[in-house]
Write a protein that holds these residues in place. Sequence first.
Motif, PDB file in Angstrom:
ATOM      1  N   LEU A  19     -18.732  28.624 -11.341  1.00  0.00           N
ATOM      2  CA  LEU A  19     -17.984  28.132 -10.252  1.00  0.00           C
ATOM      3  C   LEU A  19     -16.996  29.154  -9.421  1.00  0.00           C
ATOM      4  O   LEU A  19     -17.084  29.156  -8.270  1.00  0.00           O
ATOM      5  CB  LEU A  19     -17.085  27.062 -10.773  1.00  0.00           C
ATOM      6  N   ARG A  22     -18.666  31.030  -6.606  1.00  0.00           N
ATOM      7  CA  ARG A  22     -18.899  30.214  -5.472  1.00  0.00           C
ATOM      8  C   ARG A  22     -17.526  30.148  -4.617  1.00  0.00           C
ATOM      9  O   ARG A  22     -17.557  29.424  -3.565  1.00  0.00           O
ATOM     10  CB  ARG A  22     -19.379  28.873  -5.839  1.00  0.00           C
ATOM     11  N   THR A  24     -14.601  31.635  -2.403  1.00  0.00           N
ATOM     12  CA  THR A  24     -14.210  33.017  -1.692  1.00  0.00           C
ATOM     13  C   THR A  24     -12.725  32.866  -1.236  1.00  0.00           C
ATOM     14  O   THR A  24     -12.159  31.691  -1.180  1.00  0.00           O
ATOM     15  CB  THR A  24     -15.214  33.155  -0.447  1.00  0.00           C
ATOM     16  N   ASP A  89     -14.968  21.379  -9.364  1.00  0.00           N
ATOM     17  CA  ASP A  89     -15.968  21.614  -8.454  1.00  0.00           C
ATOM     18  C   ASP A  89     -15.810  22.445  -7.320  1.00  0.00           C
ATOM     19  O   ASP A  89     -14.672  22.839  -7.164  1.00  0.00           O
ATOM     20  CB  ASP A  89     -16.341  20.420  -7.915  1.00  0.00           C
ATOM     21  N   VAL A  90     -16.667  23.258  -6.700  1.00  0.00           N
ATOM     22  CA  VAL A  90     -16.468  23.905  -5.702  1.00  0.00           C
ATOM     23  C   VAL A  90     -17.583  23.713  -4.531  1.00  0.00           C
ATOM     24  O   VAL A  90     -18.585  23.349  -4.881  1.00  0.00           O
ATOM     25  CB  VAL A  90     -16.684  25.402  -6.011  1.00  0.00           C
ATOM     26  N   THR A  91     -17.072  22.851  -3.658  1.00  0.00           N
ATOM     27  CA  THR A  91     -17.927  22.720  -2.430  1.00  0.00           C
ATOM     28  C   THR A  91     -17.282  23.637  -1.241  1.00  0.00           C
ATOM     29  O   THR A  91     -17.288  24.647  -1.336  1.00  0.00           O
ATOM     30  CB  THR A  91     -17.878  21.153  -2.090  1.00  0.00           C
ATOM     31  N   ASP A  92     -16.999  22.787  -0.173  1.00  0.00           N
ATOM     32  CA  ASP A  92     -16.313  23.636   0.845  1.00  0.00           C
ATOM     33  C   ASP A  92     -14.934  23.815   0.516  1.00  0.00           C
ATOM     34  O   ASP A  92     -14.307  24.558   1.230  1.00  0.00           O
ATOM     35  CB  ASP A  92     -16.458  22.858   2.387  1.00  0.00           C
TER      36      ASP A  92
END
Length: 111
Positions: A19, A22, A24, A89-92
């Motif tokens: 996680l 991913r 930044t 969680d990591v999405t956008d």
Amino acid sequence: MSGDSDSNSGQSEENGDALLARITPGMAVIDVDGEQAGNVGGVHFAGTKVLPEAPLGIAEDLVDTGYVLIDGAGHLANDAYAGGDQIDDVTDVVTLNVRRLDLTRVESTTP
């Protein structure tokens, strides 16, 4: 069936660095209640040599799990740390599994 439980326990150990990889700088961080906690200011993987500005014990735990520096959002905001185990969680965006008020705050270096 046993393969499923094995993969789940292995996944939780891998999940921390997976996680973190991913994430930044600049990404928005949302807490478990959907409130904005701030934006990612930096990412440090488990075992980093960069000790966060947090009380001893907590700082060592953050180094063990890896952590994210969060530039605070909202009124009376201050910067905080989220351990790798506090990231859901990591999405956008980065979604935490804790409330933003439960995060470890950056210790002030000013008197």
